[in-house]
Design an enzyme around this catalytic site. Structure first.
Site, PDB file in Angstrom:
ATOM      1  N   GLY A 185      42.636  44.941  22.562  1.00 44.09           N
ATOM      2  CA  GLY A 185      42.493  44.379  23.907  1.00 44.09           C
ATOM      3  C   GLY A 185      42.426  45.495  24.954  1.00 44.09           C
ATOM      4  O   GLY A 185      42.410  46.682  24.613  1.00 44.09           O
ATOM      5  N   GLY A 199      49.292  39.777  23.762  1.00 46.51           N
ATOM      6  CA  GLY A 199      49.694  38.799  24.769  1.00 46.51           C
ATOM      7  C   GLY A 199      48.535  37.914  25.184  1.00 46.51           C
ATOM      8  O   GLY A 199      47.388  38.366  25.232  1.00 46.51           O
ATOM      9  N   ILE A 200      48.854  36.647  25.454  1.00 42.72           N
ATOM     10  CA  ILE A 200      47.840  35.704  25.938  1.00 42.72           C
ATOM     11  C   ILE A 200      48.408  34.928  27.127  1.00 42.72           C
ATOM     12  O   ILE A 200      49.634  34.875  27.298  1.00 42.72           O
ATOM     13  CB  ILE A 200      47.416  34.696  24.839  1.00 42.72           C
ATOM     14  CG1 ILE A 200      48.627  33.888  24.318  1.00 42.72           C
ATOM     15  CG2 ILE A 200      46.710  35.403  23.692  1.00 42.72           C
ATOM     16  CD1 ILE A 200      48.252  32.698  23.439  1.00 42.72           C
ATOM     17  N   THR A 201      47.528  34.362  27.910  1.00 41.90           N
ATOM     18  CA  THR A 201      47.961  33.421  28.951  1.00 41.90           C
ATOM     19  C   THR A 201      47.367  32.046  28.654  1.00 41.90           C
ATOM     20  O   THR A 201      46.254  31.951  28.115  1.00 41.90           O
ATOM     21  CB  THR A 201      47.488  33.848  30.359  1.00 41.90           C
ATOM     22  OG1 THR A 201      46.076  34.082  30.316  1.00 41.90           O
ATOM     23  CG2 THR A 201      48.194  35.084  30.852  1.00 41.90           C
ATOM     24  N   ASP A 223      47.706  29.446  31.401  1.00 42.01           N
ATOM     25  CA  ASP A 223      48.327  29.052  32.667  1.00 42.01           C
ATOM     26  C   ASP A 223      48.112  27.578  32.986  1.00 42.01           C
ATOM     27  O   ASP A 223      46.997  27.057  32.874  1.00 42.01           O
ATOM     28  CB  ASP A 223      47.752  29.891  33.818  1.00 42.01           C
ATOM     29  CG  ASP A 223      48.102  31.371  33.731  1.00 42.01           C
ATOM     30  OD1 ASP A 223      48.896  31.757  32.850  1.00 42.01           O
ATOM     31  OD2 ASP A 223      47.590  32.145  34.575  1.00 42.01           O
ATOM     32  N   GLY A 266      52.476  28.556  37.752  1.00 41.19           N
ATOM     33  CA  GLY A 266      51.587  28.233  36.629  1.00 41.19           C
ATOM     34  C   GLY A 266      51.898  28.990  35.350  1.00 41.19           C
ATOM     35  O   GLY A 266      51.109  28.948  34.403  1.00 41.19           O
ATOM     36  N   TYR A 280      54.501  31.819  30.063  1.00 44.43           N
ATOM     37  CA  TYR A 280      54.309  33.274  30.031  1.00 44.43           C
ATOM     38  C   TYR A 280      55.549  33.998  30.579  1.00 44.43           C
ATOM     39  O   TYR A 280      56.019  34.983  29.998  1.00 44.43           O
ATOM     40  CB  TYR A 280      53.070  33.593  30.866  1.00 44.43           C
ATOM     41  CG  TYR A 280      52.578  35.007  30.827  1.00 44.43           C
ATOM     42  CD1 TYR A 280      51.745  35.446  29.799  1.00 44.43           C
ATOM     43  CD2 TYR A 280      52.896  35.904  31.837  1.00 44.43           C
ATOM     44  CE1 TYR A 280      51.246  36.750  29.792  1.00 44.43           C
ATOM     45  CE2 TYR A 280      52.406  37.201  31.839  1.00 44.43           C
ATOM     46  CZ  TYR A 280      51.584  37.622  30.808  1.00 44.43           C
ATOM     47  OH  TYR A 280      51.101  38.906  30.809  1.00 44.43           O
TER      48      TYR A 280
HETATM   49  N1  CAA Z   1      52.634  29.263  45.205  1.00 45.84           N
HETATM   50  C1  CAA Z   1      52.798  28.040  45.756  1.00 45.84           C
HETATM   51  N2  CAA Z   1      51.904  27.066  45.678  1.00 45.84           N
HETATM   52  C2  CAA Z   1      50.781  27.320  45.036  1.00 45.84           C
HETATM   53  C3  CAA Z   1      50.519  28.566  44.434  1.00 45.84           C
HETATM   54  C4  CAA Z   1      51.498  29.562  44.552  1.00 45.84           C
HETATM   55  N3  CAA Z   1      51.333  30.777  44.022  1.00 45.84           N
HETATM   56  N4  CAA Z   1      49.312  28.536  43.858  1.00 45.84           N
HETATM   57  C5  CAA Z   1      48.831  27.292  44.067  1.00 45.84           C
HETATM   58  N5  CAA Z   1      49.702  26.574  44.795  1.00 45.84           N
HETATM   59  C6  CAA Z   1      49.535  25.201  45.243  1.00 45.84           C
HETATM   60  C7  CAA Z   1      48.114  24.979  45.718  1.00 45.84           C
HETATM   61  O1  CAA Z   1      47.998  25.332  47.092  1.00 45.84           O
HETATM   62  C8  CAA Z   1      47.920  23.515  45.485  1.00 45.84           C
HETATM   63  O2  CAA Z   1      48.579  22.809  46.496  1.00 45.84           O
HETATM   64  P1  CAA Z   1      48.061  21.334  46.907  1.00 45.84           P
HETATM   65  O3  CAA Z   1      48.172  20.456  45.709  1.00 45.84           O
HETATM   66  O4  CAA Z   1      49.007  20.955  48.014  1.00 45.84           O
HETATM   67  O5  CAA Z   1      46.643  21.525  47.371  1.00 45.84           O
HETATM   68  C9  CAA Z   1      48.699  23.243  44.204  1.00 45.84           C
HETATM   69  O6  CAA Z   1      49.684  24.305  44.135  1.00 45.84           O
HETATM   70  C10 CAA Z   1      47.847  23.284  42.969  1.00 45.84           C
HETATM   71  O7  CAA Z   1      47.254  24.591  42.857  1.00 45.84           O
HETATM   72  P2  CAA Z   1      45.920  24.834  42.036  1.00 45.84           P
HETATM   73  O8  CAA Z   1      44.768  24.179  42.740  1.00 45.84           O
HETATM   74  O9  CAA Z   1      45.763  26.307  41.772  1.00 45.84           O
HETATM   75  O10 CAA Z   1      46.249  24.038  40.706  1.00 45.84           O
HETATM   76  P3  CAA Z   1      45.443  24.018  39.379  1.00 45.84           P
HETATM   77  O11 CAA Z   1      46.136  23.015  38.518  1.00 45.84           O
HETATM   78  O12 CAA Z   1      43.990  23.914  39.642  1.00 45.84           O
HETATM   79  O13 CAA Z   1      45.677  25.504  38.789  1.00 45.84           O
HETATM   80  C11 CAA Z   1      46.864  27.348  37.855  1.00 45.84           C
HETATM   81  C12 CAA Z   1      46.959  25.915  38.398  1.00 45.84           C
HETATM   82  C13 CAA Z   1      45.930  27.363  36.647  1.00 45.84           C
HETATM   83  C14 CAA Z   1      48.227  27.762  37.458  1.00 45.84           C
HETATM   84  C15 CAA Z   1      46.262  28.224  38.974  1.00 45.84           C
HETATM   85  O14 CAA Z   1      47.029  28.068  40.139  1.00 45.84           O
HETATM   86  C16 CAA Z   1      46.288  29.693  38.597  1.00 45.84           C
HETATM   87  O15 CAA Z   1      45.464  30.165  37.809  1.00 45.84           O
HETATM   88  N6  CAA Z   1      47.227  30.456  39.159  1.00 45.84           N
HETATM   89  C17 CAA Z   1      47.368  31.893  38.896  1.00 45.84           C
HETATM   90  C18 CAA Z   1      48.401  32.127  37.853  1.00 45.84           C
HETATM   91  C19 CAA Z   1      48.513  33.599  37.622  1.00 45.84           C
HETATM   92  O16 CAA Z   1      48.726  34.391  38.539  1.00 45.84           O
HETATM   93  N7  CAA Z   1      48.367  34.032  36.373  1.00 45.84           N
HETATM   94  C20 CAA Z   1      48.423  35.391  36.061  1.00 45.84           C
HETATM   95  C21 CAA Z   1      47.457  35.670  34.925  1.00 45.84           C
HETATM   96  S1  CAA Z   1      47.279  37.423  34.629  1.00 45.84           S
HETATM   97  C22 CAA Z   1      48.727  37.827  33.894  1.00 45.84           C
HETATM   98  O17 CAA Z   1      49.570  37.033  33.600  1.00 45.84           O
HETATM   99  C23 CAA Z   1      48.913  39.298  33.617  1.00 45.84           C
HETATM  100  C24 CAA Z   1      50.256  39.752  34.037  1.00 45.84           C
HETATM  101  O18 CAA Z   1      51.147  39.936  33.213  1.00 45.84           O
HETATM  102  C25 CAA Z   1      50.491  40.055  35.447  1.00 45.84           C
END
Ligand code: CAA
Length: 246
Positions: free
Chosen positions: A13, A89-91, A93, A148, A152
């Site tokens: 990866g 590692g995988i996500t 979310d 989300g 993880y």
């Molecule tokens: N804090 C508070 N509220 C949040 C938020 C946050 N960070 N993100 C979204 N919301 C709210 C939105 O505003 C929305 O509110 P409303 O319903 O009032 O409109 C609600 O929560 C739903 O949000 P989404 O539209 O994003 O919901 P979804 O179901 O479409 O998606 C999710 C959910 C897939 C978790 C998406 O929010 C997402 O991908 N988030 C990012 C998660 C993330 O950062 N992952 C890291 C991956 S990389 C990694 O993990 C490597 C590492 O080690 C660092």
């Protein structure tokens, strides 16, 4: 002295490949362990590690028996594993309200159980020989939680609990066990994030950009050094200032 043998899970990866390269440049013989289900990843890894003492061994690290077989085979063919980097590692979310059970179990199995599966099979030999380096790649999101990512964050926080407990068990035997907690690093995992979320995340990083795989690999290489024998049970954050603590 024989070149020490290093195993890197998630080895083909984004982070894994960089870690393999850095360990090889440090004079280690390196085995990258990963799934072999995506030929394009393997081709990229092969190109990126050409000319280095790095080879690939397919294995599903979530499978305990497969890990036992792998370590046994490596022991017979290449010698004992003296350095282990758990970078698989995988996500998957999803907010908890929407999370499927499989999204929970897949992440826990690949990210956390794999650490048990590999460590369990190498730690006895390390203790017997009086030398070992184990580095677990955790995450800033294990330290802070992330929207989300109940799955993880639980796995990544669990990895560091495991790190500290095992570090105590082997501290007098020449074996160190540490975690590295990357922030957001430019890999396939973070490129998969929704564009608006990626932009928000970058805006919140004090350094102003995502990290590079080399930033993590340099830290792992340091912890795996023969002379890094007084750092154990530690967590080293490499996150561009995203989460500052002490
Ligand atoms: N804090 C508070 N509220 C949040 C938020 C946050 N960070 N993100 C979204 N919301 C709210 C939105 O505003 C929305 O509110 P409303 O319903 O009032 O409109 C609600 O929560 C739903 O949000 P989404 O539209 O994003 O919901 P979804 O179901 O479409 O998606 C999710 C959910 C897939 C978790 C998406 O929010 C997402 O991908 N988030 C990012 C998660 C993330 O950062 N992952 C890291 C991956 S990389 C990694 O993990 C490597 C590492 O080690 C660092």
């Amino acid at each position: 002295m024989n070149k020490r043998l290093a195993v890197v899970t998630g080895g083909i990866g984004g982070l894994g490949t960089a870690i393999c390269r850095h360990l090889a440049h440090d004079g280690r013989r390196v085995v990258a362990v990963d799934l072999d289900d995506r030929p394009e990843r393997l081709a990229r890894f092969t190109a990126d590690t050409a000319g280095l003492d790095v080879r690939f061994a397919p294995c599903d690290v979530a499978d305990y028996d497969a890990c036992a077989d792998l370590i046994d085979r490596l022991g017979r063919e290449l010698g004992p594993v003296e350095i282990l980097v758990n970078a698989a590692g995988i996500t998957r979310d999803a907010t908890l309200r929407k999370m499927e059970r499989t999204q929970w179990t897949q992440v826990l199995r690949v990210n956390l159980e794999s650490v048990f599966n590999l460590c369990r099979h190498v730690v006895g030999g390390m203790v017997e020989r009086g030398f070992g380096r184990i580095v677990n790649i955790s995450s800033v999101n294990g330290q802070t939680g992330q929207f989300g990512q109940t799955n993880y964050a639980a796995a990544k926080a669990g990895m560091h609990g495991f790190t500290m407990a095992l570090a105590r068990e082997v501290a007098r035997k020449g074996v160190t066990v540490n975690s590295v907690s990357p922030g957001y690093i430019d890999t396939e995992m973070t490129r998969a994030l929704r564009e608006d979320l990626r932009a928000q995340i970058i805006a919140s990083i004090p350094v102003g950009r995502m990290g590079r795989p080399d930033d993590i690999a340099r830290t792992v290489r340091f912890l795996c050094g023969d002379d890094a024998d007084y750092i154990t049970g530690a967590n080293i954050p490499v996150n561009g200032g995203l989460f500052m603590s002490f």
